[in-house]
Scaffold this motif. Sequence first.
Motif, PDB file in Angstrom:
ATOM      1  N   LEU A   6       0.829  -1.207   0.000  1.00  0.00           N
ATOM      2  CA  LEU A   6       0.000   0.000   0.000  1.00  0.00           C
ATOM      3  C   LEU A   6       0.862   1.256   0.000  1.00  0.00           C
ATOM      4  CD1 LEU A   6      -2.902  -0.861   2.461  1.00  0.00           C
ATOM      5  CD2 LEU A   6      -3.079  -0.440   0.020  1.00  0.00           C
ATOM      6  N   PHE A   7       1.941   1.241   0.776  1.00  0.00           N
ATOM      7  CA  PHE A   7       2.853   2.378   0.824  1.00  0.00           C
ATOM      8  C   PHE A   7       3.502   2.612  -0.537  1.00  0.00           C
ATOM      9  CE2 PHE A   7       7.104   4.141   1.641  1.00  0.00           C
ATOM     10  CZ  PHE A   7       6.724   5.343   2.224  1.00  0.00           C
ATOM     11  N   LEU A   8       3.932   1.546  -1.191  1.00  0.00           N
ATOM     12  CA  LEU A   8       4.570   1.645  -2.498  1.00  0.00           C
ATOM     13  C   LEU A   8       3.589   2.179  -3.546  1.00  0.00           C
ATOM     14  CD1 LEU A   8       7.264   1.029  -3.892  1.00  0.00           C
ATOM     15  CD2 LEU A   8       6.350  -1.210  -4.453  1.00  0.00           C
ATOM     16  N   VAL A   9       2.378   1.657  -3.555  1.00  0.00           N
ATOM     17  CA  VAL A   9       1.358   2.137  -4.497  1.00  0.00           C
ATOM     18  C   VAL A   9       1.015   3.602  -4.208  1.00  0.00           C
ATOM     19  CG1 VAL A   9      -1.065   1.862  -5.167  1.00  0.00           C
ATOM     20  CG2 VAL A   9       0.409  -0.127  -5.004  1.00  0.00           C
ATOM     21  N   GLY A  10       0.940   3.958  -2.930  1.00  0.00           N
ATOM     22  CA  GLY A  10       0.658   5.337  -2.560  1.00  0.00           C
ATOM     23  C   GLY A  10       1.746   6.290  -3.003  1.00  0.00           C
ATOM     24  N   ILE A  11       2.992   5.904  -2.863  1.00  0.00           N
ATOM     25  CA  ILE A  11       4.112   6.753  -3.295  1.00  0.00           C
ATOM     26  C   ILE A  11       4.096   6.938  -4.811  1.00  0.00           C
ATOM     27  CG2 ILE A  11       6.644   6.803  -3.507  1.00  0.00           C
ATOM     28  CD1 ILE A  11       5.711   7.657  -0.808  1.00  0.00           C
ATOM     29  N   ILE A  12       3.870   5.862  -5.536  1.00  0.00           N
ATOM     30  CA  ILE A  12       3.815   5.953  -7.000  1.00  0.00           C
ATOM     31  C   ILE A  12       2.657   6.849  -7.429  1.00  0.00           C
ATOM     32  CG2 ILE A  12       3.386   4.633  -9.113  1.00  0.00           C
ATOM     33  CD1 ILE A  12       4.942   2.320  -7.775  1.00  0.00           C
ATOM     34  N   ALA A  13       1.495   6.675  -6.813  1.00  0.00           N
ATOM     35  CA  ALA A  13       0.337   7.504  -7.155  1.00  0.00           C
ATOM     36  C   ALA A  13       0.592   8.965  -6.808  1.00  0.00           C
ATOM     37  CB  ALA A  13      -0.905   6.993  -6.433  1.00  0.00           C
ATOM     38  N   PHE A  14       1.273   9.221  -5.700  1.00  0.00           N
ATOM     39  CA  PHE A  14       1.584  10.594  -5.319  1.00  0.00           C
ATOM     40  C   PHE A  14       2.483  11.261  -6.350  1.00  0.00           C
ATOM     41  CE2 PHE A  14       4.523  13.544  -3.210  1.00  0.00           C
ATOM     42  CZ  PHE A  14       3.613  14.529  -2.837  1.00  0.00           C
ATOM     43  N   PHE A  15       3.509  10.551  -6.814  1.00  0.00           N
ATOM     44  CA  PHE A  15       4.408  11.141  -7.801  1.00  0.00           C
ATOM     45  C   PHE A  15       3.736  11.324  -9.160  1.00  0.00           C
ATOM     46  CE2 PHE A  15       7.944   9.721  -4.948  1.00  0.00           C
ATOM     47  CZ  PHE A  15       8.362  11.010  -4.635  1.00  0.00           C
ATOM     48  N   VAL A  16       2.836  10.415  -9.530  1.00  0.00           N
ATOM     49  CA  VAL A  16       2.079  10.591 -10.771  1.00  0.00           C
ATOM     50  C   VAL A  16       1.171  11.816 -10.658  1.00  0.00           C
ATOM     51  CG1 VAL A  16       0.258   9.574 -12.211  1.00  0.00           C
ATOM     52  CG2 VAL A  16       2.196   8.181 -11.489  1.00  0.00           C
ATOM     53  N   LEU A  17       0.535  11.971  -9.499  1.00  0.00           N
ATOM     54  CA  LEU A  17      -0.313  13.147  -9.274  1.00  0.00           C
ATOM     55  C   LEU A  17       0.515  14.422  -9.303  1.00  0.00           C
ATOM     56  CD1 LEU A  17      -3.095  14.332  -8.479  1.00  0.00           C
ATOM     57  CD2 LEU A  17      -2.454  13.949  -6.116  1.00  0.00           C
ATOM     58  N   LEU A  18       1.661  14.388  -8.682  1.00  0.00           N
ATOM     59  CA  LEU A  18       2.528  15.556  -8.644  1.00  0.00           C
ATOM     60  C   LEU A  18       3.040  15.915 -10.044  1.00  0.00           C
ATOM     61  CD1 LEU A  18       3.714  17.480  -6.538  1.00  0.00           C
ATOM     62  CD2 LEU A  18       5.724  16.011  -6.462  1.00  0.00           C
ATOM     63  N   ALA A  19       3.346  14.914 -10.853  1.00  0.00           N
ATOM     64  CA  ALA A  19       3.842  15.156 -12.202  1.00  0.00           C
ATOM     65  C   ALA A  19       2.760  15.720 -13.121  1.00  0.00           C
ATOM     66  CB  ALA A  19       4.406  13.872 -12.793  1.00  0.00           C
ATOM     67  N   ASN A  20       1.508  15.412 -12.833  1.00  0.00           N
ATOM     68  CA  ASN A  20       0.415  15.851 -13.700  1.00  0.00           C
ATOM     69  C   ASN A  20      -0.404  16.986 -13.096  1.00  0.00           C
ATOM     70  OD1 ASN A  20       0.753  14.068 -15.931  1.00  0.00           O
ATOM     71  ND2 ASN A  20       0.084  12.413 -14.604  1.00  0.00           N
ATOM     72  N   ILE A  21       0.142  17.703 -12.147  1.00  0.00           N
ATOM     73  CA  ILE A  21      -0.615  18.793 -11.531  1.00  0.00           C
ATOM     74  C   ILE A  21      -0.808  19.954 -12.509  1.00  0.00           C
ATOM     75  CG2 ILE A  21       1.225  20.138 -10.432  1.00  0.00           C
ATOM     76  CD1 ILE A  21      -1.845  19.040  -8.587  1.00  0.00           C
ATOM     77  N   GLY A  22       0.166  20.190 -13.376  1.00  0.00           N
ATOM     78  CA  GLY A  22       0.044  21.251 -14.385  1.00  0.00           C
ATOM     79  C   GLY A  22      -1.102  21.008 -15.357  1.00  0.00           C
ATOM     80  N   PRO A  23      -1.121  19.818 -16.008  1.00  0.00           N
ATOM     81  CA  PRO A  23      -2.256  19.528 -16.883  1.00  0.00           C
ATOM     82  C   PRO A  23      -3.594  19.509 -16.150  1.00  0.00           C
ATOM     83  CG  PRO A  23      -0.465  18.041 -17.378  1.00  0.00           C
ATOM     84  CD  PRO A  23      -0.066  18.817 -16.161  1.00  0.00           C
ATOM     85  N   LEU A  24      -3.583  19.119 -14.877  1.00  0.00           N
ATOM     86  CA  LEU A  24      -4.825  19.102 -14.107  1.00  0.00           C
ATOM     87  C   LEU A  24      -5.355  20.521 -13.920  1.00  0.00           C
ATOM     88  CD1 LEU A  24      -6.813  17.306 -12.547  1.00  0.00           C
ATOM     89  CD2 LEU A  24      -5.421  17.677 -10.527  1.00  0.00           C
ATOM     90  N   LEU A  25      -4.474  21.432 -13.571  1.00  0.00           N
ATOM     91  CA  LEU A  25      -4.900  22.827 -13.428  1.00  0.00           C
ATOM     92  C   LEU A  25      -5.318  23.419 -14.771  1.00  0.00           C
ATOM     93  CD1 LEU A  25      -2.235  24.121 -10.889  1.00  0.00           C
ATOM     94  CD2 LEU A  25      -4.646  23.614 -10.463  1.00  0.00           C
ATOM     95  N   GLY A  26      -4.579  23.094 -15.837  1.00  0.00           N
ATOM     96  CA  GLY A  26      -4.946  23.562 -17.172  1.00  0.00           C
ATOM     97  C   GLY A  26      -6.302  23.043 -17.606  1.00  0.00           C
ATOM     98  N   LEU A  27      -6.577  21.783 -17.301  1.00  0.00           N
ATOM     99  CA  LEU A  27      -7.880  21.208 -17.637  1.00  0.00           C
ATOM    100  C   LEU A  27      -8.992  21.889 -16.857  1.00  0.00           C
ATOM    101  CD1 LEU A  27      -9.443  18.960 -19.151  1.00  0.00           C
ATOM    102  CD2 LEU A  27      -9.131  17.548 -17.118  1.00  0.00           C
ATOM    103  N   ALA A  28      -8.760  22.146 -15.581  1.00  0.00           N
ATOM    104  CA  ALA A  28      -9.784  22.801 -14.765  1.00  0.00           C
ATOM    105  C   ALA A  28     -10.092  24.204 -15.294  1.00  0.00           C
ATOM    106  CB  ALA A  28      -9.335  22.867 -13.307  1.00  0.00           C
TER     107      ALA A  28
END
Length: 116
Positions: A6-28
């Motif tokens: 769970l910790f490993l999956v959470g870390i990977i998901a956190f970094f994916v979210l962090l990497a895509n924060i720009g497109p997320l804000l642009g989409l919003a």
Amino acid sequence: MKKFCLFLVGIIAFFVLLANIGPLLGLAVSLVVTYYAVKEFMRTDSTGTKILWGIIAFIAISFSIANVPAILAVVAAYILYVVYKNWNKTKEHKEDIIDADDPFTNFERQWNSLNK
């Protein structure tokens, strides 16, 4: 082992979210602009203004399509939510689950309560 996974999956998901924060804000932002442009397009009566709002809506939709990787950020945020919910969940043991339809289990439970 489950906590580590769970910790490993959470870390990977956190970094994916962090990497895509720009497109997320642009989409919003582009979706808000699209909503406002369509709303103004429907409200106006002038042909020139309808063309202007139509062009603005088309440009905003184009920006929305360009920010499709933001969907990965939404999926990563959901995975983080699931990891958070499952972090402290305990495993149910077979002994803890009492079948209410079983007469022998009910008898044992009543017998134990009488003996107390």
